[in-house]
Design a protein around this motif. Sequence first.
Motif, mmCIF file in Angstrom:
data_model
loop_
_atom_site.group_PDB
_atom_site.id
_atom_site.type_symbol
_atom_site.label_atom_id
_atom_site.label_comp_id
_atom_site.label_asym_id
_atom_site.label_seq_id
_atom_site.Cartn_x
_atom_site.Cartn_y
_atom_site.Cartn_z
ATOM 1 N N LEU A 155 -6.247 1.489 -6.017
ATOM 2 C CA LEU A 155 -5.434 1.562 -4.804
ATOM 3 C C LEU A 155 -6.290 2.175 -3.698
ATOM 4 C CD1 LEU A 155 -2.463 0.789 -4.300
ATOM 5 C CD2 LEU A 155 -1.873 3.175 -4.660
ATOM 6 N N PHE A 198 1.496 -2.761 -1.724
ATOM 7 C CA PHE A 198 0.765 -1.823 -0.879
ATOM 8 C C PHE A 198 -0.312 -2.595 -0.128
ATOM 9 C CE2 PHE A 198 2.583 0.667 -4.196
ATOM 10 C CZ PHE A 198 2.773 1.943 -3.699
ATOM 11 N N ALA A 256 -3.763 3.379 1.328
ATOM 12 C CA ALA A 256 -2.713 2.424 0.952
ATOM 13 C C ALA A 256 -1.340 2.903 1.418
ATOM 14 C CB ALA A 256 -2.705 2.216 -0.553
ATOM 15 N N ILE A 257 -0.567 1.963 1.948
ATOM 16 C CA ILE A 257 0.795 2.219 2.412
ATOM 17 C C ILE A 257 1.712 1.224 1.706
ATOM 18 C CG2 ILE A 257 2.345 2.244 4.413
ATOM 19 C CD1 ILE A 257 0.130 4.342 4.614
ATOM 20 N N GLU A 258 2.808 1.717 1.143
ATOM 21 C CA GLU A 258 3.775 0.819 0.513
ATOM 22 C C GLU A 258 4.563 0.116 1.615
ATOM 23 O OE1 GLU A 258 7.144 0.733 -3.022
ATOM 24 O OE2 GLU A 258 6.234 2.646 -2.457
ATOM 25 N N TRP A 287 -3.251 -7.815 -1.109
ATOM 26 C CA TRP A 287 -2.156 -6.900 -1.396
ATOM 27 C C TRP A 287 -2.465 -6.223 -2.721
ATOM 28 C CZ3 TRP A 287 2.854 -10.296 -0.576
ATOM 29 C CH2 TRP A 287 2.927 -10.686 0.768
ATOM 30 N N ARG A 318 5.820 -3.437 -6.540
ATOM 31 C CA ARG A 318 5.707 -2.740 -5.255
ATOM 32 C C ARG A 318 4.422 -3.184 -4.567
ATOM 33 N NH1 ARG A 318 5.567 2.927 -7.492
ATOM 34 N NH2 ARG A 318 5.344 3.520 -5.324
ATOM 35 N N ARG A 369 -3.939 0.713 5.148
ATOM 36 C CA ARG A 369 -3.540 1.010 6.532
ATOM 37 C C ARG A 369 -4.557 0.421 7.504
ATOM 38 N NH1 ARG A 369 -2.922 0.934 10.960
ATOM 39 N NH2 ARG A 369 -2.056 2.439 12.431
#
Length: 187
Positions: A10, A100, A14-16, A48, A98, A103
Amino acid sequence: MLPGLEAAELPADAIEVGRIADAWGIKGWFKVLPYSADPEALFSARRWFLLPAEKGAKTFSGVAQLAIKEAKVHSDTVVASAQAVDDRTAAEALRGARIFVARSSFPSAEKDEYYWVDLIGLNVVNREGVAMGTVKELLSTGAQTVLVLEYSQDGKAQERMIPFVSVYIDEVDLPGHRILVDWQADF
């Protein structure tokens, strides 16, 4: 790991941004539930990163990287296709995953527009230099966005809300990690 998915790390930034809802069609497309009303981050990222669903069946473990071929709005949802997902069965196996994105892959914000994720954690100070608190979260009330600040008073955790509108927000200084407001501590 599911066939075709690459194991990955990750990214540090990383932003969900959403989760995979279900398969869409028979050619490997899948429906996405974005966490934002404006899913541009999903559209701009070509990679992703997936984590397994928090609830329900887990069809893979760890972090998987997905190379996105296309993501678009369809009716009132977002649909996407990926290189490693060729049929409905493969798309169904991703249900609940999910999503992520880094950013750094978000599109640039326009002048005086901000991603909420960039505002969380900023210190808020009023014109008199009084520390008002730290941005804990933001709320959308329909008419406007509201900053929810956390601060301590007499050793107790407190919250304060300030409308995120130009009447009260004088300056947002992202590099300085600070928001200057026209607001008093006793409001």
